[in-house]
Motif scaffolding. Structure first.
Motif, mmCIF file in Angstrom:
data_model
loop_
_atom_site.group_PDB
_atom_site.id
_atom_site.type_symbol
_atom_site.label_atom_id
_atom_site.label_comp_id
_atom_site.label_asym_id
_atom_site.label_seq_id
_atom_site.Cartn_x
_atom_site.Cartn_y
_atom_site.Cartn_z
ATOM 1 N N ARG A 43 -50.887 -20.915 -18.516
ATOM 2 C CA ARG A 43 -51.097 -21.379 -16.759
ATOM 3 C C ARG A 43 -50.617 -22.490 -17.171
ATOM 4 N NH1 ARG A 43 -54.975 -24.899 -17.268
ATOM 5 N NH2 ARG A 43 -56.345 -24.020 -18.826
ATOM 6 N N TRP A 44 -49.925 -22.957 -18.271
ATOM 7 C CA TRP A 44 -48.429 -24.465 -17.910
ATOM 8 C C TRP A 44 -47.688 -23.408 -16.722
ATOM 9 C CZ3 TRP A 44 -50.684 -22.310 -22.203
ATOM 10 C CH2 TRP A 44 -49.839 -21.878 -22.877
ATOM 11 N N SER A 243 -46.711 -33.850 -16.091
ATOM 12 C CA SER A 243 -47.479 -32.431 -16.412
ATOM 13 C C SER A 243 -46.478 -31.348 -16.901
ATOM 14 C CB SER A 243 -47.993 -31.371 -14.933
ATOM 15 O OG SER A 243 -48.773 -30.659 -15.322
ATOM 16 N N ASP A 244 -46.617 -30.477 -17.478
ATOM 17 C CA ASP A 244 -45.735 -29.658 -18.017
ATOM 18 C C ASP A 244 -45.438 -28.591 -17.827
ATOM 19 O OD1 ASP A 244 -44.994 -31.696 -20.082
ATOM 20 O OD2 ASP A 244 -46.580 -31.590 -22.046
ATOM 21 N N ASP A 245 -47.189 -27.925 -16.702
ATOM 22 C CA ASP A 245 -46.728 -27.136 -15.560
ATOM 23 C C ASP A 245 -45.573 -27.282 -15.179
ATOM 24 O OD1 ASP A 245 -47.473 -24.619 -14.054
ATOM 25 O OD2 ASP A 245 -49.310 -25.102 -13.964
ATOM 26 N N THR A 246 -44.243 -26.366 -15.041
ATOM 27 C CA THR A 246 -43.090 -26.339 -14.242
ATOM 28 C C THR A 246 -43.705 -25.557 -13.258
ATOM 29 O OG1 THR A 246 -42.649 -24.512 -15.411
ATOM 30 C CG2 THR A 246 -41.661 -26.072 -16.412
ATOM 31 N N LYS A 251 -45.320 -29.634 -7.339
ATOM 32 C CA LYS A 251 -45.967 -29.572 -6.082
ATOM 33 C C LYS A 251 -46.875 -31.254 -6.197
ATOM 34 C CE LYS A 251 -46.468 -25.405 -6.966
ATOM 35 N NZ LYS A 251 -47.108 -23.335 -5.699
ATOM 36 N N GLY A 252 -46.705 -31.297 -7.204
ATOM 37 C CA GLY A 252 -48.214 -32.555 -7.602
ATOM 38 C C GLY A 252 -49.405 -31.566 -8.271
ATOM 39 N N GLY A 253 -48.813 -30.311 -9.000
ATOM 40 C CA GLY A 253 -49.858 -29.607 -9.856
ATOM 41 C C GLY A 253 -51.283 -28.611 -9.485
ATOM 42 N N ASP A 254 -50.574 -28.329 -7.503
ATOM 43 C CA ASP A 254 -50.968 -28.305 -6.485
ATOM 44 C C ASP A 254 -51.317 -26.496 -7.222
ATOM 45 O OD1 ASP A 254 -52.929 -27.304 -4.675
ATOM 46 O OD2 ASP A 254 -51.991 -27.916 -3.502
ATOM 47 N N LEU A 255 -52.381 -26.073 -8.001
ATOM 48 C CA LEU A 255 -52.935 -24.713 -8.173
ATOM 49 C C LEU A 255 -53.308 -23.757 -6.855
ATOM 50 C CD1 LEU A 255 -54.268 -25.310 -12.261
ATOM 51 C CD2 LEU A 255 -52.645 -24.286 -11.343
ATOM 52 N N HIS A 310 -53.997 -30.375 -11.041
ATOM 53 C CA HIS A 310 -54.262 -30.266 -12.366
ATOM 54 C C HIS A 310 -53.047 -30.934 -13.235
ATOM 55 C CE1 HIS A 310 -51.963 -26.193 -15.303
ATOM 56 N NE2 HIS A 310 -51.426 -27.214 -14.222
ATOM 57 N N ILE A 311 -52.680 -31.775 -14.531
ATOM 58 C CA ILE A 311 -51.774 -31.924 -15.106
ATOM 59 C C ILE A 311 -52.561 -31.573 -16.406
ATOM 60 C CG2 ILE A 311 -50.578 -34.649 -15.461
ATOM 61 C CD1 ILE A 311 -52.224 -36.302 -13.386
#
Length: 375
Positions: A43-44, A243-246, A251-255, A310-311
């Motif tokens: 997911r990241w 956040s490690d979700d590249t 995008k500010g963590g926007d899922l 999310h972060i």
């Protein structure tokens, strides 16, 4: 040193850090373990991608954990080697004599030989040339650096009370043996792949030490995020910083909007947290899911979906060196540089490339050792 904070990229010049990164060992998931453990929604990287699954061979020639490992580590440890000809197996050397020392910890010839053999097998399985001495020094230099990195990780793990014990390593070996049909069968499978029990122990210990240490500091980093949010930092700003979700941190963590159906197929802990949050709320304690430590915010909701930021502080299960987050790598290489600066790394062999500390950045004054944030 508090590894949970990492160091700035400028503290470890790319050419020098890359020479060490190319020597990194890659850790493998065991094919004997359940498929449930091996299922890891990355997911990241990108939530919309399908679940990545571990395969397993059940035939007579089925691979072992060690076979998977030598293939997994090849791009990291041997890519530079395969550009040219790879060296052959070195002559027998004194097993007890040290090849290097990190602080007070010796790296013995026996340990070096085990890791070197693993590397040469990986090269051979990838179709690399044999009995060619042109690149022996390059191979040996890569192996030596990987052992220095693992020694530094083991020392930090010991300082945090996390180091793998002999009994824990043996327990893992025993589990592998039981699932292979007995210790003799496991030894045969390993031998058939060019490996040994000693090589398996080496990799189990290295895997356990790094996974435990990375998880420890990931928890500390997640606690730092929670403290920042509690202090009034905007969620999107914190996501961009931590956040490690590249795929989403820019995008500010926007899922985006996640439907109820998608949530049901997601990691149960993540889904439960999202479902429980009111609009505008965020998890006050990071959620430990398959990707790591997730701080989650719901910013909008409809009857069929929830819009989520999310972060993610990456600490994936199963953990591999390929998934080593940037902040952890920066801290690791900064520690190597500090050890070089203090004269704590000594190499005693002459045929393992240039001085591994050559080109190390000056991080003076070296930061004092500290407990991890939130630890």
């Amino acid at each position: 040193m508090d590894w949970s904070h990492g160091r700035s990229a400028s503290s470890t010049p790319s050419a020098w850090a890359q020479s060490w990164s190319a020597s990194s060992r890659s850790v493998w998931p065991s094919p004997h373990r359940s498929a449930a453990v091996c299922e890891n929604r990355a997911r990241w990287r990108l939530r919309a991608r399908p679940v990545r699954r571990c395969s397993r061979s059940n035939g007579a020639g089925g691979y072992t954990r060690w076979t998977v490992w030598v293939w997994a580590r090849l791009p990291l440890l041997c890519a530079v080697v395969l550009v040219a000809a790879c060296g052959g197996t070195p002559a027998a050397e004194h097993a007890a004599s040290p090849v290097a020392k990190v602080g007070a910890q010796l790296i013995t010839q026996a340990a070096f030989a085990i890791r070197l053999q693993s590397t040469l097998v990986a090269i051979g399985q990838a179709g690399g040339p044999s009995n060619n001495t042109a690149m022996t020094t390059t191979v040996r230099a890569s192996v030596l650096r990987s052992l220095i990195l693992d020694t530094i990780i083991a020392q930090e793990a010991a300082a945090q009370g996390l180091a793998a014990t002999d009994a824990q390593v043996q327990s893992e070996v025993d589990t592998e043996a039981a699932q292979a049909g007995g210790m003799s069968q496991l030894q045969s499978e390993l031998a058939g792949a060019g490996g040994s029990i000693a090589q398996l122990r080496d990799e189990i210990r290295s895997q356990m030490n790094e996974q435990r240490l990375e998880d420890h500091f990931a928890r500390g980093r997640a606690a730092t995020v929670e403290q920042a949010l509690a202090g009034g930092e905007a969620f999107a700003q914190a996501a961009m910083q931590y956040s490690d979700d590249t795929g989403t941190n820019g995008k500010g963590g926007d899922l985006g909007a996640i439907t109820t159906t998608e949530l049901k197929a997601d990691d149960p802990k993540f889904a439960a947290a999202v479902t429980a949050l009111a609009v505008g709320g965020y998890t006050k304690t990071a959620v430990r899911d398959a990707g790591g430590y997730d701080v989650i915010q719901v910013y909008a909701k409809t009857a069929t979906s929830r819009s989520v930021r999310h972060i993610l502080i990456a600490a994936p299960l199963p953990y591999t060196v390929r998934n080593r987050p940037a902040w952890f790598s920066e801290a690791l290489f900064a520690t190597v540089a500090q050890d070089c600066q203090r004269g704590a790394i000594h190499v005693y062999v002459k045929d393992a490339g240039a001085d591994p500390c050559s080109g190390a950045p000056n991080l003076s004054p070296a930061p004092a050792s500290a407990s991890p944030a939130g630890g």
